[in-house]
Design a protein around this motif. Structure first.
Motif, PDB file in Angstrom:
ATOM      1  N   ALA A 124       0.730  -1.309   0.079  1.00 23.03           N
ATOM      2  CA  ALA A 124      -0.183   0.089  -0.014  1.00 23.03           C
ATOM      3  C   ALA A 124       0.670   1.230   0.041  1.00 23.03           C
ATOM      4  CB  ALA A 124      -0.973   0.033   1.138  1.00 23.03           C
ATOM      5  N   VAL A 125       1.979   1.125   0.869  1.00 21.64           N
ATOM      6  CA  VAL A 125       2.885   2.510   0.879  1.00 21.64           C
ATOM      7  C   VAL A 125       3.351   2.538  -0.605  1.00 21.64           C
ATOM      8  CG1 VAL A 125       4.980   3.251   1.793  1.00 21.64           C
ATOM      9  CG2 VAL A 125       3.198   2.191   3.291  1.00 21.64           C
ATOM     10  N   MET A 126       3.889   1.668  -1.205  1.00 16.00           N
ATOM     11  CA  MET A 126       4.516   1.374  -2.417  1.00 16.00           C
ATOM     12  C   MET A 126       3.690   2.041  -3.475  1.00 16.00           C
ATOM     13  SD  MET A 126       6.296  -2.228  -2.600  1.00 16.00           S
ATOM     14  CE  MET A 126       5.940  -2.447  -4.411  1.00 16.00           C
ATOM     15  N   VAL A 127       2.344   1.700  -3.563  1.00 15.25           N
ATOM     16  CA  VAL A 127       1.625   2.284  -4.637  1.00 15.25           C
ATOM     17  C   VAL A 127       0.743   3.614  -4.092  1.00 15.25           C
ATOM     18  CG1 VAL A 127       1.503  -0.087  -5.803  1.00 15.25           C
ATOM     19  CG2 VAL A 127      -0.308   0.712  -4.040  1.00 15.25           C
ATOM     20  N   ALA A 128       1.023   4.074  -3.042  1.00 10.88           N
ATOM     21  CA  ALA A 128       0.359   5.317  -2.465  1.00 10.88           C
ATOM     22  C   ALA A 128       0.438   6.432  -3.724  1.00 10.88           C
ATOM     23  CB  ALA A 128       0.689   5.693  -0.911  1.00 10.88           C
ATOM     24  N   GLY A 129      -0.724   7.007  -4.150  1.00  6.29           N
ATOM     25  CA  GLY A 129      -0.660   8.008  -5.089  1.00  6.29           C
ATOM     26  C   GLY A 129      -0.432   7.596  -6.445  1.00  6.29           C
ATOM     27  N   VAL A 130      -0.302   6.564  -6.793  1.00  4.68           N
ATOM     28  CA  VAL A 130       0.025   6.060  -8.063  1.00  4.68           C
ATOM     29  C   VAL A 130      -1.495   5.464  -8.800  1.00  4.68           C
ATOM     30  CG1 VAL A 130       0.904   4.132  -9.593  1.00  4.68           C
ATOM     31  CG2 VAL A 130       2.264   5.298  -7.396  1.00  4.68           C
ATOM     32  N   ALA A 131      -1.835   6.006  -9.936  1.00 11.61           N
ATOM     33  CA  ALA A 131      -3.148   5.584 -10.267  1.00 11.61           C
ATOM     34  C   ALA A 131      -3.211   4.238 -10.813  1.00 11.61           C
ATOM     35  CB  ALA A 131      -3.329   6.744 -11.784  1.00 11.61           C
ATOM     36  N   ASP A 132      -4.323   3.705 -10.487  1.00  9.89           N
ATOM     37  CA  ASP A 132      -4.763   2.228 -11.288  1.00  9.89           C
ATOM     38  C   ASP A 132      -4.200   2.069 -12.647  1.00  9.89           C
ATOM     39  OD1 ASP A 132      -5.778   1.947  -8.450  1.00  9.89           O
ATOM     40  OD2 ASP A 132      -7.937   1.941  -9.539  1.00  9.89           O
ATOM     41  N   SER A 133      -4.501   3.145 -13.302  1.00  7.07           N
ATOM     42  CA  SER A 133      -3.896   2.987 -14.863  1.00  7.07           C
ATOM     43  C   SER A 133      -2.291   2.640 -14.906  1.00  7.07           C
ATOM     44  CB  SER A 133      -4.382   4.080 -15.692  1.00  7.07           C
ATOM     45  OG  SER A 133      -3.682   5.159 -15.242  1.00  7.07           O
ATOM     46  N   GLU A 134      -1.752   3.267 -14.169  1.00  8.04           N
ATOM     47  CA  GLU A 134      -0.320   3.236 -13.907  1.00  8.04           C
ATOM     48  C   GLU A 134       0.160   1.946 -13.451  1.00  8.04           C
ATOM     49  OE1 GLU A 134       1.731   7.667 -13.331  1.00  8.04           O
ATOM     50  OE2 GLU A 134       0.169   7.083 -11.747  1.00  8.04           O
ATOM     51  N   ILE A 135      -0.464   1.588 -12.425  1.00 10.15           N
ATOM     52  CA  ILE A 135      -0.148   0.140 -11.756  1.00 10.15           C
ATOM     53  C   ILE A 135      -0.300  -0.663 -12.754  1.00 10.15           C
ATOM     54  CG2 ILE A 135      -1.096  -1.511 -10.040  1.00 10.15           C
ATOM     55  CD1 ILE A 135      -1.618   1.115  -8.226  1.00 10.15           C
ATOM     56  N   ALA A 136      -1.347  -0.496 -13.564  1.00 11.61           N
ATOM     57  CA  ALA A 136      -1.822  -1.717 -14.645  1.00 11.61           C
ATOM     58  C   ALA A 136      -0.815  -1.716 -15.595  1.00 11.61           C
ATOM     59  CB  ALA A 136      -3.018  -1.462 -15.484  1.00 11.61           C
ATOM     60  N   VAL A 137      -0.089  -0.574 -16.093  1.00 13.38           N
ATOM     61  CA  VAL A 137       0.834  -0.669 -17.003  1.00 13.38           C
ATOM     62  C   VAL A 137       2.301  -1.220 -16.514  1.00 13.38           C
ATOM     63  CG1 VAL A 137       2.679   1.052 -17.977  1.00 13.38           C
ATOM     64  CG2 VAL A 137       0.166   1.555 -18.350  1.00 13.38           C
ATOM     65  N   ILE A 138       2.858  -0.869 -15.153  1.00 12.03           N
ATOM     66  CA  ILE A 138       3.885  -1.476 -14.547  1.00 12.03           C
ATOM     67  C   ILE A 138       3.543  -3.153 -14.496  1.00 12.03           C
ATOM     68  CG2 ILE A 138       4.912  -1.966 -12.105  1.00 12.03           C
ATOM     69  CD1 ILE A 138       4.233   1.261 -11.710  1.00 12.03           C
ATOM     70  N   ASP A 139       2.279  -3.547 -13.967  1.00 18.33           N
ATOM     71  CA  ASP A 139       1.894  -5.015 -14.171  1.00 18.33           C
ATOM     72  C   ASP A 139       2.142  -5.657 -15.265  1.00 18.33           C
ATOM     73  OD1 ASP A 139       0.990  -7.511 -12.937  1.00 18.33           O
ATOM     74  OD2 ASP A 139      -0.924  -7.158 -14.119  1.00 18.33           O
ATOM     75  N   SER A 140       1.593  -5.070 -16.356  1.00 17.77           N
ATOM     76  CA  SER A 140       2.045  -5.378 -17.704  1.00 17.77           C
ATOM     77  C   SER A 140       3.406  -5.488 -18.170  1.00 17.77           C
ATOM     78  CB  SER A 140       1.082  -4.768 -18.818  1.00 17.77           C
ATOM     79  OG  SER A 140       1.257  -4.989 -20.171  1.00 17.77           O
TER      80      SER A 140
END
Length: 168
Positions: A124-140
């Protein structure tokens, strides 16, 4: 005086800075999570085993080793330690009497839940403030990178086998 025609040469190959950033983030994540787990006498490998067993009760030791990012011998050692602490039992497998089903005890489930909560807090701390779309790009992107690296490792293994056959 600088020559205006000079070409700037890259100090590192394309992608190196992204790789270094990924490694740094991984190392920081591992350090933060390890410190929290250590308060409960746990390590990252313990978390992997506990989380896998709480989400997949009854799997075999071989299946557990395949799912975790640790060696079969390390899994065996961890299970022996966890069994001695009363966290896990090795029961006779329902289908294959030669295999053992791994099941967390009540205290094992409690510890697994706590460890997974610690992991969730760090994520949660790692992704705080990161948009869901950005997280999806990182995952992909990381899935693509992982697949390419898995293919590279498989190709290297095939090459090693081929070289061994040629030398024999």
């Amino acid at each position: 005086m600088k020559n205006s025609n000079s070409v700037k040469v890259a100090s590192a190959p394309h992608g190196t800075q992204a790789w270094l950033s990924t490694i740094r983030a991984y190392n920081l994540c591992e350090t933060a999570l390890s410190a929290r787990l250590a308060q409960q006498g746990l390590r990252i490998g313990d978390l992997e085993v506990l989380a896998t067993l709480v989400t997949t009760p009854g799997i075999t030791q071989m299946e557990l080793a395949a799912r975790c990012f640790i060696t079969k011998s390390a899994v065996s050692m961890l299970l022996t330690q966890m069994e001695a602490k009363g966290l896990v039992t090795r029961d006779v497998h329902d289908i294959d009497s030669r295999a053992k089903q791994l099941v967390l005890t009540a205290s094992g489930k409690k510890l697994a839940t706590l460890a997974m909560q610690m992991q969730a807090e760090v994520v949660a701390v790692m992704v705080a403030g990161v948009a869901d779309s950005e997280i999806a790009v990182i995952d992909s992107v990381m899935r693509q990178v992982s697949e390419r690296l898995e293919n590279l490792i498989a190709a290297d293994k095939k090459l090693t086998v081929l070289k061994t056959k040629i030398q024999d």
